[in-house]
Enzyme design. Structure first.
Site, PDB file in Angstrom:
ATOM      1  N   LYS A   1     108.492  41.519  21.293  1.00 15.61           N
ATOM      2  CA  LYS A   1     108.512  40.078  21.499  1.00 15.61           C
ATOM      3  C   LYS A   1     110.147  39.490  21.400  1.00 15.61           C
ATOM      4  O   LYS A   1     110.575  38.581  22.432  1.00 15.61           O
ATOM      5  CB  LYS A   1     107.780  39.083  20.801  1.00 15.61           C
ATOM      6  CG  LYS A   1     106.236  39.536  21.041  1.00 15.61           C
ATOM      7  CD  LYS A   1     105.007  39.133  19.977  1.00 15.61           C
ATOM      8  CE  LYS A   1     103.920  39.628  20.442  1.00 15.61           C
ATOM      9  NZ  LYS A   1     102.761  39.282  19.598  1.00 15.61           N
TER      10      LYS A   1
ATOM     11  N   GLN B   1     102.033  36.077  14.054  1.00 17.44           N
ATOM     12  CA  GLN B   1     101.497  37.320  14.309  1.00 17.44           C
ATOM     13  C   GLN B   1     100.325  37.805  13.652  1.00 17.44           C
ATOM     14  O   GLN B   1     100.256  37.787  12.364  1.00 17.44           O
ATOM     15  CB  GLN B   1     102.586  38.427  14.300  1.00 17.44           C
ATOM     16  CG  GLN B   1     102.294  39.840  14.294  1.00 17.44           C
ATOM     17  CD  GLN B   1     102.093  40.264  16.109  1.00 17.44           C
ATOM     18  OE1 GLN B   1     102.874  39.433  16.763  1.00 17.44           O
ATOM     19  NE2 GLN B   1     101.104  40.826  16.458  1.00 17.44           N
TER      20      GLN B   1
ATOM     21  N   ASP C   1     100.464  30.844  21.814  1.00 13.86           N
ATOM     22  CA  ASP C   1      99.488  32.131  21.577  1.00 13.86           C
ATOM     23  C   ASP C   1      98.014  31.370  22.543  1.00 13.86           C
ATOM     24  O   ASP C   1      97.285  31.899  22.740  1.00 13.86           O
ATOM     25  CB  ASP C   1      99.119  32.332  20.411  1.00 13.86           C
ATOM     26  CG  ASP C   1      99.673  33.978  20.053  1.00 13.86           C
ATOM     27  OD1 ASP C   1      99.919  34.650  21.240  1.00 13.86           O
ATOM     28  OD2 ASP C   1      99.571  34.410  19.154  1.00 13.86           O
TER      29      ASP C   1
END
Ligand code: NDP
Length: 291
Positions: A53, A97, A120
């Site tokens: 990422k 994460q 997200d």
């Protein structure tokens, strides 16, 4: 033989478009979108995801910042980091994460992220917006699937869609997106009776289960579009390889189009994270949202 939906090529194209858009933002507004990625602990797979990422964000011209915290980090300490990132005007997107270490309540952490920076798309406000048909930040993997579908099918309206899996991160948001496209949507899961018959009526099948070879050729209506989200590691002898939820070779004989694993849905997930970072920046600043 099914057409192969090449997510790797599509994701590279999306990243190139984003890179141009980021350059334009920099020229017009002298600002570079900032993406904070928070990693807690030393889970090997998570470390690889976070590194990818960070690298892809840099390549797109964004300003990534990875915050690696030890596995002993308390929930309170993690919440403090999120609070600081929420208040930091140079950070436009925040991603924590998953999975988090067991002693931390993931829901409490996701709920603490500013919904406008929630790249997200997991915050209840963003889930609610999606459910109400007014999405802002959409979970990355389902968004990637939708972009692939749009690229491949002219019009989704009226099609029968079956989503296998009902997780909050893939199955449920995927179903909402398909519903918003006017598909007739069925969500199947581990308690679904006669799964092959349910799948056989679908024009679009999206599988997000995590079981190698679950979906067989005789589950698929000839010509259907099959998106395989599953990522499963299988070991044969001393070789380990990645496969999806679909028996790829057999299903490709029946389907109209299919994503491979790897190289299908997977590459779209990070590309959509970068897209969400740009989208979040534009919402925050009141700038036009890129298509
Ligand atoms: P979850 O484990 O959270 O959900 C799996 C779902 O599959 C559950 O809803 C479960 O049903 C359902 N299920 C389990 N067994 C069956 C079965 N035999 N028949 C029908 N449904 C079944 O997984 P995720 O949604 O997080 O991920 C799914 C897969 O997608 C995994 O392989 C994961 O690695 C991959 N993935 C890939 C991403 C990418 O970037 N390509 C991103 C995210 C995930 P129930 O609810 O009843 O238990």
């Amino acid at each position: 033989m099914a057409e192969l939906i090449n997510g790797k090529v599509f994701a590279a194209h999306l990243r190139a478009q984003l890179k141009d858009y980021v350059k334009q933002l920099q020229r017009q507004h002298q600002m570079v979108p900032g993406l904070a990625v928070v990693l807690v602990g030393d889970d090997a797979a998570s470390q690889i995801y976070v590194r990818n990422k960070h690298r892809q964000a840099l390549e797109c011209g964004l300003r990534p910042a990875t915050h690696s915290l030890p596995s002993t980090t308390t929930q309170g300490e993690l919440l403090d980091v999120v609070t600081q990132l929420n208040a930091n005007p140079t950070i436009n997107g925040i991603l924590v994460q998953l999975p988090l270490p067991r002693h931390i309540d993931s829901m409490a952490v996701l709920n603490a992220i500013d919904p406008d920076k929630d790249v997200d798309g997991f915050h209840p406000i963003n889930v609610g917006r999606l459910t109400l048909g007014a999405p802002r930040l959409i979970p990355c993997t389902p968004l990637g699937c939708l972009l692939l579908l749009h690229h491949h099918l002219d019009n989704l309206s009226g099609l029968e869609a079956v989503v296998l899996g009902r997780s909050n991160i893939v199955g449920k948001p995927m179903a909402q997106l398909l519903l918003a496209e006017h598909c007739t949507v069925t969500i199947a899961h581990s308690r679904t009776r006669n799964l092959p018959a349910v799948c056989r009526r679908a024009d679009i099948v999206v599988t997000a289960v995590g079981q190698p070879g679950l979906v067989q050729a005789d589950w698929i209506k000839p010509g259907a579009t099959v998106l395989d989200v599953g990522i499963n590691r299988v070991t044969e002898g001393d070789q380990t390889r990645l496969v999806g939820d679909v028996d790829f070779a057999a299903v490709a004989e029946v389907a109209g189009a299919i994503t491979p694993v790897p190289g299908g849905v997977g590459p779209m997930t990070i590309a959509c994270l970068l897209r969400n970072t740009v989208t979040a920046t534009c919402w925050q600043q009141g700038w036009p949202i890129p298509e």
